[in-house]
Enzyme design. Structure first.
Site: not given
Ligand SMILES: [Zn+2]
Length: 886
Positions: A300, A302, A304, A336-337, A340, A359
């Site tokens: 859904g 990403m 980057n 969430h992103e 990361h 994750e």
């Molecule tokens: Zn993730």
């Protein structure tokens, strides 16, 4: 990466086979040597200078890359990853002004996804520059560089994006495309004037070319893994805000920017929170979030670095349709992103074996941050649902350990599953609770600081947390991450003496499909109390423990629900808990409902235990508790497929329990309504529609009919559940009406949603029409796969047979990374024994051995469903008969 939010319910059943044994985490000294690799480790890249010229109209691009590299051992050839690239030139030199040697031969191996460049003379160890000229393809599904077509203001548009995780950078840049090979990237692109080009780094310069095009150069990135590189190009617009010295941006198709304000505000709040939590400031000067029309069956959003990519449905809030849960999704995806950007981008797992470090951590951080910054959503209650998603997958023989051996690209793709995400999140929650949140954060901070711009394995994290906590957390962490499965804690009858209660705990294993399995052994942190009393902690070690709790009364084990295990009570102890159910905190009500449901279905306690609890829930119980009950009753309704009498009895009970709750909260939100009530209203309308509540169906139809002339009849908060009821009960005329609405819709996001509804009809003939529609281009290149998935929820056998009959056409409508899970997922909710053979035949014919994990799990889920229907449903029948008598 955020897993596809649309197909989450289906993919939650999927995952990798247990055939791969758990890998013991590498000792730190030997870390680099133990990292799996497909490429010979003779050379290491340090910098990529990439020049791209996309040709969107012809779905191709031309490019050149100059790679600065160090040769470590003398060699006369270099092997890189490359897929679907055509090389026109390959040269190597020892640097500017030095002799240039052309490759004597180029070997392309499409199966291995490599290109090998041979040179006439051996290259001695040292620094080199490898220059490659090549062309590649722009696909229609989200892997490598891809296009998304859409209409904007009545005109046809095409935008370009890239998606490289897990192993698709090689479709755009010949590269050492493994997370361990970090390098810096300088990207430039030649693009049509008037379009916006986006990458990880800000634009450094734009030069007008003689032919009217523009050359856009981006600033050089920090050292990072290839899978995090991003490039986007289209008729976009951007809004930005500065927070803590970082420029935060959202980028949308023209005209949609107004729908991204909530996402932009959210990213500001999250950045502040993370700069503080991680103790290392976000290291780039900007962070964009790029919204794109369409969808993927794989993901859904990403992460980057500096340029997050999110499908529109996960970031935009259209005032015509946005609900409370859409708002939650937009916040969660950002949280969430953005997590990361540290866990994944700044510090990266050395290899896909430790994907969960990315994750599981980002999922835990997303939940923690949502609960912290939006306390009014009461997000902490979601922890039980997340844990359930993991445990139900983890209790099948086809499960795998969180840390697992990954040998191929196919296996890496399959690792994006409920174990990696949801078990990872749940185990982190348990360990944080065990060491305390302060110690946990201190450990995380020193892990990030120590490994910034580097690669890690799980033990690097445990070492820092253990140092901060002064508690033996590594041993517990190993038990839960290096071996698969779910501990079962059996609780004895309570003995009360002198105001104190004593219980005995025994550790077994919760398995759904291995009745005589010898249990694995875990050290399990347990928190228990007598309901309402003080909590007591212990660690069950060696299979047994005894606990003494202050007070007398019903005993609750896993109080607060932070433990990753199932709790099975002796009969009287469970009965006592049932009696005090109404007075328990909502989180424990949810935990008890979940345990009794799953243990009942597995035959470890009477299946009626859940029904006893559900009948005790007061009408004003927490909205999340009622959602859980409604979903379980909806699940039973599905289980009674083909048994009209039993289903009718269940439906009667469900309506009698749920209708008063809907009556209490009403169809229209009260002014001061708590946010979770809005979610409950959606769930109740949906479930009451499923179980045939005439009042709800009539009201949905009345509003839908009135909507044609009165937009207020269907406010955004009610639109989705009402259309869901209309679509599932649709006749041919209604279905045609919904299709006309989908065709006429201007918003790409709402259009996809309307097409999905066409796949939701209960009527088999209409489901068949939806499948045939999905073969055409009408809904758009990325929408067809989703329509078929929707059909599979109600008609799994029909959807699977159709997809197999048109396999080649449908494979083109699914992104490559999810192909091995897409087809098994369609059949995965079947209860027909014939489906098992069909899935086996499909896997044998079309999937490599490495790619069959999802198929095996789908088969295990079907076998379990068949067992539940024959063995457990009669207990539910009997309970219903007894409680509806008179
Ligand atoms: Zn993730």
């Amino acid at each position: 990466m955020q897993r596809s939010l649309i197909s989450l319910a289906v993919t939650a059943l999927m995952g990798l086979s247990a055939a791969a044994p758990a890998l013991a985490a590498a000792a730190p000294a030997a870390k680099a040597a133990q990292v799996t690799t497909q490429l010979p480790r003779t050379a290491v890249p340090t910098h990529y200078a990439v020049s791209l010229t996309p040709d969107a109209a012809n779905s191709s691009f031309s490019a050149s890359v100059t790679i600065a590299l160090e040769i470590k051992q003398a060699t006369n050839r270099l092997t890189l990853n490359a897929s679907e690239l055509k090389f026109s030139a390959a040269n190597i030199s020892a640097g500017p002004g030095k002799a240039v040697h052309a490759a004597s031969k180029i070997d392309v191996n499409e199966e291995q996804q490599t290109a090998t460049f041979h040179f006439a003379e051996a290259l001695k160890p040292g620094s080199y520059q490898l220059k490659l000229d090549y062309t590649g393809v722009i696909g229609t599904q989200a892997s490598g560089m891809f296009s998304l077509d859409y209409e904007n203001g009545g005109a046809k548009k095409r935008a370009l994006y890239t998606q490289f995780e897990n192993s698709d950078a090689r479709r755009v840049i010949p590269s050492w495309d493994e997370p361990f090979y970090k390098a810096t990237f300088a990207l430039e692109a030649t693009v049509p004037a008037g379009q916006m080009a986006v990458s990880n780094m800000p634009v450094a310069s734009t030069t007008k070319l003689a032919d009217g095009r523009e050359l856009v150069r981006f600033a050089t990135s920090p050292k990072m893994s290839t899978y995090l590189l991003f490039f986007g190009l289209g008729e976009f617009e951007r809004a930005s805000a500065v927070e803590d010295g970082v420029e935060l941006g959202v980028i949308t198709q023209k005209g949609s920017l107004g729908q991204a304000q909530f996402a932009l505000d959210s990213s500001r709040a999250v950045l502040k929170e993370y700069n503080d939590y991680f103790g290392v400031k976000y290291p780039l000067s900007k962070l964009d979030n790029v919204a794109a029309p369409g969808r993927s069956q794989f993901f859904g959003a990403m992460e980057n670095w500096g340029a997050i990519f999110t499908f529109e449905y996960g970031i935009l809030l259209d005032p015509r349709t946005a609900t409370q849960s859409d708002k939650e999704t937009a916040f969660l995806v950002a949280a969430h992103e953005m997590a990361h950007q540290w866990f994944g981008d700044l510090v990266t797992m050395a290899w896909w074996d430790d994907l969960w470090l990315n994750e599981g951590f980002a999922s835990w951080m997303e939940s923690r941050t949502t609960d912290r910054l939006h306390p009014e959503w009461n997000w902490s209650l979601r922890a039980v649902g997340t844990r359930e998603g993991a445990m139900e997958r983890d209790a099948l023989a086809t499960t795998h350990a969180i840390v697992q051996r990954i040998n191929s690209v196919e296996q890496a793709s399959q690792a994006f599953d409920a174990i990696t995400y949801s078990k990872g999140e749940s185990v982190i929650r348990m360990l944080e609770n065990y060491v305390g949140d302060e110690a946990w954060r201190t450990g995380v901070r020193s892990y990030i600081a120590k490994h910034a711009y580097g690669n890690t394995v799980s033990d690097d994290l445990w070492r820092e947390v253990e140092k901060a906590a002064h508690k033996p957390v590594t041993a517990i962490a190993h038990d839960f991450t290096l071996q698969p499965g779910v501990p079962l804690i059996r609780v004895s009858e309570a003995v009360c003496k002198n105001g104190q209660t004593t219980i005995q705990l025994t550790q077994g294993e919760y398995s759904k499909d291995q009745e005589n399995k010898k249990p694995l052994s875990w050290r399990v942190p347990v928190i228990a109390q007598t309901v309402g009393g003080a909590t007591v902690r212990t660690v069950v070690n060696g299979g047994k423990a005894s606990m003494t709790l202050p007070g007398c009364g019903a005993v609750l084990v896993n109080a607060g629900q932070s433990g990753y295990y199932r709790t099975l009570y002796a009969p009287k102890a469970f009965a006592a808990l049932t009696d005090s159910f109404a007075t328990m905190p909502a989180i424990d009500q949810l935990g008890l409902l979940a345990d009794s449901w799953s243990l009942g279905m597995a035959g470890l306690m009477p299946a009626s235990g859940f029904m006893d609890l559900a009948s005790k829930a007061p009408v004003d119980a927490a909205p999340q508790v009622w959602q859980r009950i409604a979903n379980a009753l909806g699940g039973l309704h599905a289980h009674f497929e083909g048994k009209p009498e039993q289903r009718a009895a269940l439906d009667r009970y469900a309506r009698a329990r749920l209708a008063p709750v809907l009556a209490r909260i009403g169809w229209t939100a009260a002014k001061d309504e708590a946010a979770p009530v809005a979610n409950l209203r959606e769930t109740l309308i949906t479930t009451l529609g499923e179980v045939g509540d005439d009042g709800v169906i009539a009201e949905a139809r009345r509003r839908y009919a009135a909507f044609a002339t009165d937009k207020d009849a269907l406010p955004a908060a009610l639109r989705r559940p009402v259309l869901g009821v209309i679509a599932s009960h649709a006749d041919a005329a209604t279905w045609d009406q919904l299709r006309a609405a989908a065709q006429a819709e201007q918003s790409t996001m709402i259009k996809s949603e309307l097409y999905d509804l066409l796949g939701s009809a209960n009527d088999k003939a209409l489901a068949q029409r939806a499948l045939e529609l999905a073969l055409t281009d009408e809904a758009g290149a990325t929408a067809s796969a989703s329509i078929i998935s929707h059909v599979s929820h109600g008609h799994p056998d029909l959807a699977f047979d159709f997809a197999i009959a048109h396999r080649e056409q449908i494979e083109k409508k699914v992104d490559g990374s999810s192909r091995s899970r897409y087809f098994p997922a369609l059949g995965g909710s079947s209860a027909d024994p014939a489906m098992i053979g069909k899935l086996q035949a499909y896997a044998k014919q079309h999937l490599s051995a490495d790619a069959q994990g999802d198929t095996k799990t789908a088969i295990a889920a079907i076998e379990y469903r068949i067992k539940v229907r024959s063995k457990r449903l009669p207990q539910i029948d009997a309970w219903l008969a007894q409680h509806q008598r008179g």
